[in-house]
Design a protein around this motif. Structure first.
Motif, mmCIF file in Angstrom:
data_model
loop_
_atom_site.group_PDB
_atom_site.id
_atom_site.type_symbol
_atom_site.label_atom_id
_atom_site.label_comp_id
_atom_site.label_asym_id
_atom_site.label_seq_id
_atom_site.Cartn_x
_atom_site.Cartn_y
_atom_site.Cartn_z
ATOM 1 N N VAL A 395 0.857 -1.185 0.000
ATOM 2 C CA VAL A 395 0.000 0.000 0.000
ATOM 3 C C VAL A 395 0.895 1.236 0.000
ATOM 4 O O VAL A 395 1.717 1.424 0.899
ATOM 5 C CB VAL A 395 -0.933 0.002 1.221
ATOM 6 C CG1 VAL A 395 -1.741 1.304 1.267
ATOM 7 C CG2 VAL A 395 -1.869 -1.202 1.169
ATOM 8 N N THR A 396 0.765 2.049 -0.999
ATOM 9 C CA THR A 396 1.586 3.258 -1.116
ATOM 10 C C THR A 396 0.841 4.519 -0.712
ATOM 11 O O THR A 396 1.464 5.553 -0.500
ATOM 12 C CB THR A 396 2.100 3.417 -2.563
ATOM 13 O OG1 THR A 396 0.970 3.454 -3.452
ATOM 14 C CG2 THR A 396 3.001 2.258 -2.957
ATOM 15 N N ARG A 397 -0.489 4.455 -0.617
ATOM 16 C CA ARG A 397 -1.252 5.617 -0.193
ATOM 17 C C ARG A 397 -2.587 5.155 0.375
ATOM 18 O O ARG A 397 -3.306 4.376 -0.262
ATOM 19 C CB ARG A 397 -1.491 6.570 -1.367
ATOM 20 C CG ARG A 397 -1.936 7.964 -0.973
ATOM 21 C CD ARG A 397 -2.030 8.870 -2.195
ATOM 22 N NE ARG A 397 -0.854 8.726 -3.042
ATOM 23 C CZ ARG A 397 -0.889 8.318 -4.305
ATOM 24 N NH1 ARG A 397 -2.038 8.024 -4.865
ATOM 25 N NH2 ARG A 397 0.219 8.209 -5.011
ATOM 26 N N GLN A 398 -2.907 5.589 1.570
ATOM 27 C CA GLN A 398 -4.209 5.322 2.158
ATOM 28 C C GLN A 398 -4.599 6.508 3.031
ATOM 29 O O GLN A 398 -3.771 7.326 3.405
ATOM 30 C CB GLN A 398 -4.188 4.031 2.979
ATOM 31 C CG GLN A 398 -3.232 4.016 4.153
ATOM 32 C CD GLN A 398 -3.237 2.674 4.866
ATOM 33 O OE1 GLN A 398 -4.064 1.816 4.611
ATOM 34 N NE2 GLN A 398 -2.291 2.500 5.776
ATOM 35 N N ARG A 399 -5.880 6.592 3.322
ATOM 36 C CA ARG A 399 -6.367 7.660 4.202
ATOM 37 C C ARG A 399 -7.640 7.183 4.883
ATOM 38 O O ARG A 399 -8.233 6.168 4.462
ATOM 39 C CB ARG A 399 -6.588 8.955 3.421
ATOM 40 C CG ARG A 399 -7.456 8.855 2.188
ATOM 41 C CD ARG A 399 -7.583 10.227 1.491
ATOM 42 N NE ARG A 399 -6.302 10.723 1.023
ATOM 43 C CZ ARG A 399 -5.928 10.774 -0.257
ATOM 44 N NH1 ARG A 399 -6.748 10.333 -1.205
ATOM 45 N NH2 ARG A 399 -4.752 11.238 -0.596
ATOM 46 N N PRO A 400 -8.062 7.861 5.950
ATOM 47 C CA PRO A 400 -9.271 7.419 6.646
ATOM 48 C C PRO A 400 -10.461 7.294 5.700
ATOM 49 O O PRO A 400 -10.685 8.163 4.842
ATOM 50 C CB PRO A 400 -9.494 8.504 7.702
ATOM 51 C CG PRO A 400 -8.124 9.040 7.970
ATOM 52 C CD PRO A 400 -7.420 9.008 6.637
ATOM 53 N N ARG A 401 -11.200 6.204 5.865
ATOM 54 C CA ARG A 401 -12.360 5.973 4.999
ATOM 55 C C ARG A 401 -13.474 6.954 5.372
ATOM 56 O O ARG A 401 -13.871 7.036 6.530
ATOM 57 C CB ARG A 401 -12.853 4.540 5.152
ATOM 58 C CG ARG A 401 -14.036 4.196 4.255
ATOM 59 C CD ARG A 401 -14.484 2.763 4.439
ATOM 60 N NE ARG A 401 -13.597 1.842 3.733
ATOM 61 C CZ ARG A 401 -12.703 1.051 4.330
ATOM 62 N NH1 ARG A 401 -12.582 1.066 5.654
ATOM 63 N NH2 ARG A 401 -11.939 0.243 3.631
ATOM 64 N N PRO A 402 -13.996 7.686 4.395
ATOM 65 C CA PRO A 402 -15.100 8.602 4.706
ATOM 66 C C PRO A 402 -16.426 7.847 4.846
ATOM 67 O O PRO A 402 -16.491 6.629 4.624
ATOM 68 C CB PRO A 402 -15.123 9.533 3.495
ATOM 69 C CG PRO A 402 -14.639 8.676 2.372
ATOM 70 C CD PRO A 402 -13.619 7.744 2.980
ATOM 71 N N CYS A 403 -17.458 8.583 5.185
ATOM 72 C CA CYS A 403 -18.808 7.998 5.176
ATOM 73 C C CYS A 403 -19.387 7.983 3.764
ATOM 74 O O CYS A 403 -20.279 7.189 3.459
ATOM 75 C CB CYS A 403 -19.727 8.787 6.102
ATOM 76 S SG CYS A 403 -19.156 8.831 7.818
ATOM 77 N N GLY A 404 -18.874 8.870 2.941
ATOM 78 C CA GLY A 404 -19.341 8.947 1.569
ATOM 79 C C GLY A 404 -18.705 10.144 0.877
ATOM 80 O O GLY A 404 -17.740 10.738 1.389
ATOM 81 N N TYR A 405 -19.236 10.500 -0.268
ATOM 82 C CA TYR A 405 -18.704 11.604 -1.070
ATOM 83 C C TYR A 405 -19.849 12.501 -1.522
ATOM 84 O O TYR A 405 -20.949 12.030 -1.855
ATOM 85 C CB TYR A 405 -17.961 11.079 -2.297
ATOM 86 C CG TYR A 405 -16.760 10.224 -1.978
ATOM 87 C CD1 TYR A 405 -15.481 10.775 -1.913
ATOM 88 C CD2 TYR A 405 -16.904 8.863 -1.727
ATOM 89 C CE1 TYR A 405 -14.380 9.990 -1.616
ATOM 90 C CE2 TYR A 405 -15.802 8.068 -1.429
ATOM 91 C CZ TYR A 405 -14.548 8.641 -1.367
ATOM 92 O OH TYR A 405 -13.460 7.862 -1.068
ATOM 93 N N TRP A 406 -19.558 13.792 -1.544
ATOM 94 C CA TRP A 406 -20.490 14.758 -2.123
ATOM 95 C C TRP A 406 -19.967 15.167 -3.494
ATOM 96 O O TRP A 406 -18.775 15.436 -3.672
ATOM 97 C CB TRP A 406 -20.588 15.998 -1.222
ATOM 98 C CG TRP A 406 -21.371 17.123 -1.842
ATOM 99 C CD1 TRP A 406 -22.725 17.280 -1.841
ATOM 100 C CD2 TRP A 406 -20.833 18.248 -2.547
ATOM 101 N NE1 TRP A 406 -23.078 18.435 -2.504
ATOM 102 C CE2 TRP A 406 -21.933 19.058 -2.944
ATOM 103 C CE3 TRP A 406 -19.537 18.653 -2.876
ATOM 104 C CZ2 TRP A 406 -21.753 20.224 -3.667
ATOM 105 C CZ3 TRP A 406 -19.368 19.817 -3.595
ATOM 106 C CH2 TRP A 406 -20.464 20.604 -3.977
ATOM 107 N N LEU A 407 -20.870 15.193 -4.456
ATOM 108 C CA LEU A 407 -20.555 15.659 -5.806
ATOM 109 C C LEU A 407 -21.423 16.868 -6.107
ATOM 110 O O LEU A 407 -22.622 16.888 -5.796
ATOM 111 C CB LEU A 407 -20.830 14.568 -6.842
ATOM 112 C CG LEU A 407 -19.852 13.401 -6.887
ATOM 113 C CD1 LEU A 407 -20.442 12.263 -7.695
ATOM 114 C CD2 LEU A 407 -18.530 13.838 -7.476
ATOM 115 N N ALA A 408 -20.833 17.886 -6.724
ATOM 116 C CA ALA A 408 -21.583 19.078 -7.105
ATOM 117 C C ALA A 408 -22.638 18.735 -8.146
ATOM 118 O O ALA A 408 -22.538 17.738 -8.874
ATOM 119 C CB ALA A 408 -20.624 20.138 -7.645
#
Length: 531
Positions: A395-408
């Motif tokens: 794994v070369t890049r990871q970050r905290p998992r969000p609850c979801g994503y907002w798209l405009a």
């Protein structure tokens, strides 16, 4: 007499070429195996009877011939045939469902076969015709009471007609298009997968027998079959393990029982310093996208690219044996396989807002001895190689998992593509204030997608970005879109929407990088959105 036969053959050849029956397969471009190598690959005892095996036909089975074979099966009780789309050049994309009464049974496991994504890899398409003829016969009626079989016999019919790897329109490798869905061919596969939600998928290909191996090592590939399960970040561990512990071994046992050889899938280039790499770890190939759909996803490749019709019966046999083993394994697992898929769906959806999400990963470098066949003697020859293992991800890049994503609200193209994948996307009907993370784009440059061999030839390349995330509280206006990770296809969502992944919608320019001063188009939502 021989001259007469040659004249007749030439006349038939001209007629077929004029009618387009041959497509554009050119026997003059074949690189045949030398006799000591060819002697290693005896034909199976049982003959096959697809059009490609007709003695007068130089080419492989044409699209028209395939469609005629499929139509001939329609009267059988277990067969349902439909057209699920059109290729870029308007060829039909047929789907064959084999099930009890020709109707999909929701309470039974589903095996999905996808063949001929690469148009110059013909053996899978020939094998599919053999399998459909066999499995739709009365002898298989009882087995089809316990399992559904969904088959896409020719996923890239234009490529097959042109005898080229990529699609005819756009010149796109459709096997790298299962997240972006730029091609009508990949969109058809996505619709079928979303509709039937298979528990097991088999992706059928052929690999290079000589060429780069001969150039580099003076040797030919040894193995009849190369295999690999899905290997990408964010896979459900239970589904992955089922592939490794149950389904790959089932294929290996069946292949070996027929006197065929197998090994892990691998490839390379002719460059002297190039590594020998297992299949890629990016979320773009059908194998890896199938895994992120929580299906046991298997890549099966036979030794055939570049050698024309040499060993064709043995190549077809290898596909038939593997698919037969999978069918029997799926039927045997039955309810347990359905429960495993339900558990995986719940587990993936339950990870929203928790733990880490893999954004980028790479194969693990190793040293290995690879066995090839010496071009001169036909004997085994071991060569040391720099191996890239996909069984161990770095794994070369990871970050905290969000609850979801907002798209405009402007990002309709991304929303439509996600929905084609089967992802749930909800309109944001009312404004709200919520914790988010915005992407701070530190660098933006042009680049190319990479796989185990190096750069993927992709028209226009990609946008390579480096990002930081900035936590803040944001007022989200009504009219945008919310993509929750509390859903079974969350792995597809993160692959598509984390912008610094090479397969992301930002990388592919489906979502534009905001210019300085422009509003954000994509945010990570860091608390449950609610209703």
């Amino acid at each position: 007499m021989r001259a007469v036969r040659c004249a007749r053959f030439a006349a038939v050849a001209l007629l077929l070429a004029a009618s387009g029956a041959w497509a554009q397969f050119d026997p003059a471009r074949v690189h045949p195996e030398p006799p000591p190598v060819h002697a290693r690959f005896a034909a199976p005892a049982m003959p096959f009877h697809t059009p490609a095996f007709d003695p007068w036909q130089i080419d492989f089975t044409s699209h028209a011939q395939m469609m005629a074979r499929l139509q001939a099966l329609v009267g059988r009780p277990s067969v349902h045939l439909e057209i699920v789309g059109e290729s870029g050049q308007s060829r039909a994309l047929p789907l064959v469902l084999l099930a009890r009464g020709g109707r999909w049974q929701a309470d039974k496991p589903t095996l999905m076969l996808v063949a001929h994504q690469h148009g110059n890899e013909p053996a899978p398409g020939e094998a599919i015709l053999v399998l459909l003829e066999r499995w739709s016969a009365p002898a298989y009626a009882d087995l089809l009471r316990r399992v559904n079989v969904v088959v896409l016999p020719r996923a890239n019919p234009d490529g097959a007609a042109l005898f080229k790897r990529a699609t005819a329109v756009g010149d796109i490798d459709m096997n790298r298009d299962h997240l972006l869905l730029r091609t009508p061919e990949a969109r058809a596969v996505a619709r079928v997968a979303a509709r039937y939600r298979p528990q097991v998928v088999l992706d059928m290909h052929e690999f290079t027998a000589g060429e780069r191996w001969v150039t580099r090592f003076g040797a030919w590939t040894k193995y009849d079959v190369l295999l690999q399960a899905a290997t990408t970040g964010n896979l459900d561990a239970g589904v992955y393990q089922a592939g490794m512990d149950d389904f790959l071994p089932a294929i290996r046992r069946a292949v070996q029982a027929e006197g065929l050889s197998d090994f892990w899938y691998h490839t390379t280039t002719a460059r002297p310093d190039a590594p020998v790499a297992m299949g890629g770890v990016q979320p773009d190939t059908w194998r890896n996208i199938g895994g992120l759909r929580n299906a046991v996803s298997i890549l099966h490749e036979t030794r055939g690219y570049g050698i024309g019709k040499q060993n064709l019966a043995r190549r077809v046999q290898s596909h038939v044996v593997a698919a037969q083993a999978l069918l029997e394994q799926v039927a045997q697992e039955g309810p347990a396989l359905l429960e495993q898929a339900r558990r995986a769906d719940r587990a993936v959806a339950g990870q929203a807002c928790k733990g880490q999400v893999v954004v980028a990963a790479q194969q693990t470098p190793e040293k290995r001895e690879l066995t090839l066949i010496d071009a001169q003697t036909g004997e085994d020859r071991a060569v040391p190689v720099d191996w890239r293992s996909a069984l161990k991800l770095q794994v070369t890049r990871q970050r905290p998992r969000p609850c979801g994503y907002w798209l405009a609200a402007s990002e309709g193209a991304a929303v439509r593509t996600l929905r084609l994948l089967g992802v749930q996307v909800k309109p944001l009907a009312s404004a709200r204030s919520i914790r988010v993370e915005r992407y701070d784009f530190k660098s933006i440059e042009a680049g190319q997608r990479q796989d185990g061999r190096g750069a993927i030839q992709d028209q226009g390349g990609i946008v390579k970005t480096q990002v930081d995330v900035q936590p803040l509280r944001r007022h989200l206006p009504a009219g945008g879109w919310y993509v929750s990770l509390a859903q079974p296809l969350a792995g597809l969502v993160t692959a598509a929407l984390e912008p610094d992944s090479q397969s992301s919608y930002v990388a592919a320019r489906l979502i534009a990088v905001p210019r300085p001063g422009e509003p954000d188009r994509l945010l990570r939502v860091m608390e449950p959105m609610g209703r």
